[in-house]
Design a protein around this motif. Sequence first.
Motif, PDB file in Angstrom:
ATOM      1  N   PRO A 397       0.864  -1.185   0.000  1.00 46.94           N
ATOM      2  CA  PRO A 397       0.000   0.000   0.000  1.00 46.94           C
ATOM      3  C   PRO A 397       0.904   1.239   0.000  1.00 46.94           C
ATOM      4  CG  PRO A 397      -0.645  -1.542   1.721  1.00 46.94           C
ATOM      5  CD  PRO A 397       0.715  -1.950   1.250  1.00 46.94           C
ATOM      6  N   HIS A 398       0.900   1.985  -1.082  1.00 46.19           N
ATOM      7  CA  HIS A 398       1.847   3.093  -1.264  1.00 46.19           C
ATOM      8  C   HIS A 398       1.193   4.402  -0.824  1.00 46.19           C
ATOM      9  CE1 HIS A 398       5.159   5.324  -3.008  1.00 46.19           C
ATOM     10  NE2 HIS A 398       4.300   6.073  -3.665  1.00 46.19           N
ATOM     11  N   PHE A 399       1.718   4.997   0.252  1.00 43.90           N
ATOM     12  CA  PHE A 399       1.198   6.268   0.765  1.00 43.90           C
ATOM     13  C   PHE A 399       2.007   7.419   0.192  1.00 43.90           C
ATOM     14  CE2 PHE A 399      -0.345   3.282   3.873  1.00 43.90           C
ATOM     15  CZ  PHE A 399      -1.551   3.815   4.307  1.00 43.90           C
ATOM     16  N   LEU A 400       1.301   8.482  -0.192  1.00 48.45           N
ATOM     17  CA  LEU A 400       1.984   9.721  -0.535  1.00 48.45           C
ATOM     18  C   LEU A 400       2.383  10.427   0.754  1.00 48.45           C
ATOM     19  CD1 LEU A 400      -0.249  11.087  -3.437  1.00 48.45           C
ATOM     20  CD2 LEU A 400       1.880   9.796  -3.607  1.00 48.45           C
ATOM     21  N   GLN A 401       3.304  11.387   0.663  1.00 45.10           N
ATOM     22  CA  GLN A 401       3.794  12.073   1.854  1.00 45.10           C
ATOM     23  C   GLN A 401       2.639  12.749   2.576  1.00 45.10           C
ATOM     24  OE1 GLN A 401       6.850  14.901   1.090  1.00 45.10           O
ATOM     25  NE2 GLN A 401       7.228  15.356   3.236  1.00 45.10           N
ATOM     26  N   THR A 402       2.585  12.605   3.887  1.00 41.75           N
ATOM     27  CA  THR A 402       1.515  13.159   4.693  1.00 41.75           C
ATOM     28  C   THR A 402       2.016  14.344   5.498  1.00 41.75           C
ATOM     29  OG1 THR A 402       0.565  10.953   4.890  1.00 41.75           O
ATOM     30  CG2 THR A 402      -0.237  12.605   6.413  1.00 41.75           C
ATOM     31  N   ALA A 403       1.231  15.425   5.550  1.00 44.49           N
ATOM     32  CA  ALA A 403       1.605  16.638   6.294  1.00 44.49           C
ATOM     33  C   ALA A 403       0.877  16.678   7.627  1.00 44.49           C
ATOM     34  CB  ALA A 403       1.250  17.868   5.477  1.00 44.49           C
ATOM     35  N   TYR A 404       1.605  17.059   8.663  1.00 45.62           N
ATOM     36  CA  TYR A 404       0.975  17.129   9.982  1.00 45.62           C
ATOM     37  C   TYR A 404       1.054  18.516  10.611  1.00 45.62           C
ATOM     38  CZ  TYR A 404       0.862  12.039   9.954  1.00 45.62           C
ATOM     39  OH  TYR A 404       0.617  10.738   9.640  1.00 45.62           O
ATOM     40  N   SER A 417     -11.685  12.401   3.911  1.00 46.84           N
ATOM     41  CA  SER A 417     -11.032  11.111   4.152  1.00 46.84           C
ATOM     42  C   SER A 417      -9.773  11.237   4.996  1.00 46.84           C
ATOM     43  CB  SER A 417     -10.681  10.437   2.821  1.00 46.84           C
ATOM     44  OG  SER A 417     -11.838  10.176   2.081  1.00 46.84           O
ATOM     45  N   GLY A 418      -9.387  12.465   5.304  1.00 50.91           N
ATOM     46  CA  GLY A 418      -8.156  12.664   6.045  1.00 50.91           C
ATOM     47  C   GLY A 418      -7.087  13.255   5.147  1.00 50.91           C
ATOM     48  N   LEU A 419      -5.839  13.080   5.534  1.00 41.32           N
ATOM     49  CA  LEU A 419      -4.731  13.648   4.770  1.00 41.32           C
ATOM     50  C   LEU A 419      -4.013  12.609   3.913  1.00 41.32           C
ATOM     51  CD1 LEU A 419      -3.222  15.900   7.571  1.00 41.32           C
ATOM     52  CD2 LEU A 419      -4.695  16.579   5.691  1.00 41.32           C
ATOM     53  N   ASP A 420      -4.441  11.357   4.037  1.00 42.24           N
ATOM     54  CA  ASP A 420      -3.724  10.281   3.339  1.00 42.24           C
ATOM     55  C   ASP A 420      -4.199  10.126   1.905  1.00 42.24           C
ATOM     56  OD1 ASP A 420      -2.225   9.440   5.624  1.00 42.24           O
ATOM     57  OD2 ASP A 420      -4.064   8.565   6.407  1.00 42.24           O
ATOM     58  N   SER A 421      -3.258   9.813   1.042  1.00 40.25           N
ATOM     59  CA  SER A 421      -3.544   9.416  -0.326  1.00 40.25           C
ATOM     60  C   SER A 421      -2.785   8.119  -0.554  1.00 40.25           C
ATOM     61  CB  SER A 421      -3.096  10.497  -1.306  1.00 40.25           C
ATOM     62  OG  SER A 421      -3.354  10.098  -2.628  1.00 40.25           O
ATOM     63  N   MET A 422      -3.499   7.055  -0.882  1.00 43.06           N
ATOM     64  CA  MET A 422      -2.874   5.735  -0.925  1.00 43.06           C
ATOM     65  C   MET A 422      -3.334   4.959  -2.157  1.00 43.06           C
ATOM     66  SD  MET A 422      -3.222   2.262  -0.319  1.00 43.06           S
ATOM     67  CE  MET A 422      -4.738   2.078   0.611  1.00 43.06           C
ATOM     68  N   GLU A 423      -2.408   4.185  -2.723  1.00 42.20           N
ATOM     69  CA  GLU A 423      -2.714   3.345  -3.873  1.00 42.20           C
ATOM     70  C   GLU A 423      -1.947   2.035  -3.729  1.00 42.20           C
ATOM     71  OE1 GLU A 423      -2.497   3.473  -8.792  1.00 42.20           O
ATOM     72  OE2 GLU A 423      -1.901   5.204  -7.599  1.00 42.20           O
ATOM     73  N   PHE A 424      -2.575   0.935  -4.151  1.00 40.86           N
ATOM     74  CA  PHE A 424      -1.910  -0.359  -4.085  1.00 40.86           C
ATOM     75  C   PHE A 424      -0.854  -0.444  -5.197  1.00 40.86           C
ATOM     76  CE2 PHE A 424      -6.111  -2.191  -2.321  1.00 40.86           C
ATOM     77  CZ  PHE A 424      -5.753  -1.787  -1.045  1.00 40.86           C
ATOM     78  N   TYR A 425       0.385  -0.775  -4.793  1.00 42.83           N
ATOM     79  CA  TYR A 425       1.478  -0.980  -5.744  1.00 42.83           C
ATOM     80  C   TYR A 425       1.894  -2.454  -5.709  1.00 42.83           C
ATOM     81  CZ  TYR A 425       2.648   3.861  -7.039  1.00 42.83           C
ATOM     82  OH  TYR A 425       2.634   5.119  -7.564  1.00 42.83           O
ATOM     83  N   ILE A 426       2.438  -2.914  -6.823  1.00 40.89           N
ATOM     84  CA  ILE A 426       2.825  -4.322  -6.897  1.00 40.89           C
ATOM     85  C   ILE A 426       3.968  -4.515  -7.881  1.00 40.89           C
ATOM     86  CG2 ILE A 426       1.292  -5.082  -8.771  1.00 40.89           C
ATOM     87  CD1 ILE A 426       0.456  -7.365  -6.691  1.00 40.89           C
ATOM     88  N   SER A 427       4.801  -5.514  -7.603  1.00 38.57           N
ATOM     89  CA  SER A 427       5.851  -5.930  -8.525  1.00 38.57           C
ATOM     90  C   SER A 427       5.785  -7.446  -8.634  1.00 38.57           C
ATOM     91  CB  SER A 427       7.232  -5.502  -8.004  1.00 38.57           C
ATOM     92  OG  SER A 427       8.249  -6.076  -8.799  1.00 38.57           O
TER      93      SER A 427
END
Length: 571
Positions: A397-404, A417-427
């Motif tokens: 689960p790949h999170f983009l940088q989160t600001a606090y 949804s909050g400050l998170d932006s997330m996408e499933f990554y796979i190799s």
Amino acid sequence: MLTELSIRNFAIIDSLSVSFEKGLTVLTGETGAGKSIIIDAVHLLVGGRGSAEFIRHGESKAEIEGLFQIDDDKHPVFAKAEEFGLDMNDGMAILRRDISLSGKSVCRVNGKLVTIAILREIGRTLIDIHGQHEHQELMDERLHLPLLDQFGGEKVASALAEYQKLFKRYETASKQLNSLSQNEQQMVHRLDLIQFQFDEIQKADLKLREDEELMEERKKINNFEKIHEALQTSYNALNGEQHAIDWLSVAMNNLEEAAGLDEGLKNSSETVSNSYFLLEEAVSTIRDQLDSLDYDTERVEFIESRLNEINQLKRKYGRNIEEIMEYGAGIEEEVEKLQNRETHIAKLEKEIKSIKADLIVEAKNLSELRQTFAQQLTKKIHQELKDLYMEKTIFEPHFLQTAYTFDELSDRGINQSGLDSMEFYISTNPGEPLKPLSKIASGGELSRIMLALKSIFSKHQGITSIIFDEVDTGVSGRVAQSIAEKIYKVATGSQVLCISHLPQVAAMADTHLFIAKNVRAGRTNTSVKPLIESEKIKEIGRMISGVEITDLTKQHANELIQLAKRLKITS
């Protein structure tokens, strides 16, 4: 779960009714027999794109109807039904869709006409369809964060609820601040307008139900002559010599005398006496009403003027007096805010700053929970992939940088949804970089990845039924057996309908439906037949060997079925 599916005049299907059971139902048959046509019908039933091409040749329309039984009273379909004003009694949903030759659809949910968009919204809570070549829900990166939140269960749901409660306060305060921070000239114009409106409503000095009372009084005055004549006639008929009350007095006196001689007449005497006194009181009331009747011209003019004033206000501010008064109360508050604009702006800025500080705390807590559950999800997905012989595949689960910090929060922006932006990554190959799940090429590899994800998420999504349409294409051997076991695992938590060419999957079926194509009277038709165990052995044997089914093939098929039974017991 989908319990009954009825299809008429759809593609090569003339008329077909299929009952479905819980657990894993596998649909098999020769290529072109109509297996995928049945899935296409279900896809249309839950809001898929349709066209006149689906209608059977020579017919005017295609009809598809499905009955769903929902046992969980917290199932998301109930919230959707309430949102769209649909009745969902007894935990049953009947979806119906008719497609005409013009390409237009008529959609119904429990007998009520709905748009295709509403049918789709209801349908997506009931059925999740997975095919080898189509983009699936799990491939949509916008849904990855909600899926992670569902995986996080009550802990994430509680943290998200707390955050969203604050976020709503933030949104409300921000809108108020934006409104007050508009152009100075616009604010002055707005204040002039609402001040005039407020003064007009205040000057009217309205009373609740005043218009209804005035209309009733106007009706009475407008019918003055009729009312006066009716009262006078009634009074004359009742009062005076040789009239009703005089004769009733005679009857009363005679019955009193008779009752003194015969005890049996006492009740009749009392009844007549009571009636006499009641009638005497009514006569007195009618006389008073006659005396009070007066046609007041000035009152008539006042009533007409007042009703006209109230109707003018209704046209401007509300359908009735209550709405006008509510509007007046609302703009009174706005007048006060605009008159003290600078004070309110300072107050709102302070409030927003405080809310943002709290939002940072809640957002950080939510993000930390998500990170924790993302690690748990990663482990579970890796185990599922290992079971599917993809142990070298890496999921993340790949999170983009989160600001606090406060300043970063201001620059970054906030959403519900909050400050998170997330996408499933796979190799999928060693040495290759992680890429978004949506960028992976389709095929057997993608099917296994999707199945691994579905094994985890199916129990968290609340979907009633899941359909796998040939997701096992391109695999064989031990991978095929692993896929069969995974599909069965998903079926322990949701009803699963699966079109398959793998004997391993068919062997795991709780219900095995055989799809056949027949020709009757020069027309092709599709039929569906539930298989008993001996027929199931024969069909799995056909799937193993092709056309010729030998005793050895049957033995192999039976071994697969017995193996499946043992796996079901131990799973």
